[in-house]
Enzyme design. Structure first.
Site, short mmCIF file in Angstrom:
data_model
loop_
_atom_site.label_atom_id
_atom_site.label_comp_id
_atom_site.label_asym_id
_atom_site.label_seq_id
_atom_site.Cartn_x
_atom_site.Cartn_y
_atom_site.Cartn_z
N HIS A 190 -2.25 -5.37 1.50
CA HIS A 190 -3.54 -6.04 1.29
C HIS A 190 -3.24 -7.49 0.94
CE1 HIS A 190 -7.48 -7.14 -0.31
NE2 HIS A 190 -6.80 -7.77 -1.25
N LYS A 195 0.82 -1.22 0.00
CA LYS A 195 0.00 0.00 0.00
C LYS A 195 0.86 1.28 0.00
CE LYS A 195 -3.97 -2.21 2.28
NZ LYS A 195 -4.93 -2.14 3.42
N GLU A 206 -9.46 -11.02 -7.59
CA GLU A 206 -8.53 -9.91 -7.37
C GLU A 206 -7.30 -10.00 -8.28
OE1 GLU A 206 -9.75 -9.02 -2.69
OE2 GLU A 206 -7.74 -9.73 -3.14
N TYR A 247 -12.31 -2.15 -3.74
CA TYR A 247 -12.79 -2.27 -2.35
C TYR A 247 -14.31 -2.18 -2.25
CZ TYR A 247 -8.29 -2.30 0.13
OH TYR A 247 -7.07 -2.65 0.66
N PHE A 266 -15.46 3.77 6.91
CA PHE A 266 -14.13 4.21 6.51
C PHE A 266 -13.90 4.14 5.01
CE2 PHE A 266 -13.91 -0.27 7.86
CZ PHE A 266 -13.42 -0.87 6.70
N ARG A 291 -2.05 -14.33 4.72
CA ARG A 291 -2.78 -13.61 5.79
C ARG A 291 -1.99 -13.72 7.11
NH1 ARG A 291 -6.95 -10.11 4.41
NH2 ARG A 291 -7.32 -10.21 6.65
N ASN A 301 -2.01 0.21 6.73
CA ASN A 301 -1.44 -1.02 7.30
C ASN A 301 -0.58 -1.80 6.31
OD1 ASN A 301 -3.51 -1.93 5.74
ND2 ASN A 301 -4.67 -2.90 7.39
P1 IDP Z 1 -7.87 -6.71 5.74
O1 IDP Z 1 -7.05 -5.78 4.87
O2 IDP Z 1 -7.09 -7.19 6.94
O3 IDP Z 1 -8.52 -7.83 4.98
P2 IDP Z 1 -10.51 -5.46 5.82
O4 IDP Z 1 -11.47 -5.58 6.95
O5 IDP Z 1 -10.81 -6.22 4.57
O6 IDP Z 1 -9.05 -5.82 6.37
O7 IDP Z 1 -10.40 -3.91 5.48
C1 IDP Z 1 -9.81 -3.46 4.29
C2 IDP Z 1 -8.89 -2.31 4.61
O8 IDP Z 1 -9.69 -1.23 5.08
C3 IDP Z 1 -7.88 -2.57 5.74
O9 IDP Z 1 -6.73 -3.26 5.33
C4 IDP Z 1 -7.57 -1.14 6.16
O10 IDP Z 1 -6.68 -0.50 5.25
C5 IDP Z 1 -8.95 -0.48 6.06
N1 IDP Z 1 -9.68 -0.55 7.34
C6 IDP Z 1 -10.24 -1.64 7.92
N2 IDP Z 1 -10.83 -1.33 9.07
C7 IDP Z 1 -10.66 0.00 9.24
C8 IDP Z 1 -11.06 0.95 10.25
O11 IDP Z 1 -11.70 0.59 11.25
N3 IDP Z 1 -10.68 2.25 10.05
C9 IDP Z 1 -9.98 2.66 8.96
N4 IDP Z 1 -9.60 1.83 7.99
C10 IDP Z 1 -9.92 0.51 8.12
MG MG Z 2 -9.94 -7.74 3.45
#
Ligand code: IDP
Ligand code: MG
Length: 140
Positions: free
Chosen positions: A117, A11, A128, A51, A59, A87, A114
């Protein structure tokens, strides 16, 4: 055990800090092979489309803005149980909850920024991967 492909994205928070190589080293140390990779600037439309499962989450708009805030690296990782294995290598979504040694534990800035992805199922991995790559771009 089955050999799988999974879609990974490094990212913008990570490309901004020049962490592509450090993150790729984590994948390779974990036995995941990078079989396709490209650096690109997502458009807003691409990020919204990628997404779209999160479109009703609070968010969503911020996430899209973050994902287009700089270049990303789209890549296909291949290995035994690659979807689940990746993961585990990534760590939990929230870096505060990510286990020691995981990519998100070591590199993520926040729950949003974070660093990586990773596809969450074999079915989503297929969709994807097709979003970013043609089959002929995957070199085993
Ligand atoms: P993942 O990337 O671990 O699969 P997901 O729940 O699919 O997590 O969420 C997609 C992305 O959305 C996350 O990687 C993160 O960048 C963002 N995200 C998820 N939860 C939050 C939140 O509570 N606040 C802000 N951004 C979030
Ligand atoms: Mg996800």
């Amino acid at each position: 055990m089955t050999v799988e492909n999974t879609l990974s994205i490094i990212k913008p928070d990570a490309t901004r800090r020049n962490l592509t190589g450090s993150i790729n080293a984590k994948f390779e140390q974990a036995g995941l092979k990078i079989v396709a990779q490209k650096r690109l600037q997502l458009t807003k439309k691409m990020a919204q489309d990628f997404y779209k499962v999160h479109k009703d989450r609070p968010f969503f708009n911020e996430l899209v803005d973050f994902m287009i805030s700089g270049p990303v690296i789209a890549q296909v990782l291949r290995g035994e149980n690659a979807v689940k294995h990746n993961r585990d290598v990534m760590g939990a979504t929230n870096p505060k909850e990510a286990e020691k040694g995981t990519i998100r534990n070591e590199f993520a800035e926040s729950i949003e920024a974070n660093s990586v992805h990773g596809s969450d199922s074999i079915e989503n991995a297929k969709t994807e991967i097709e979003f970013f790559f043609a089959q002929i771009e995957l070199i085993y």
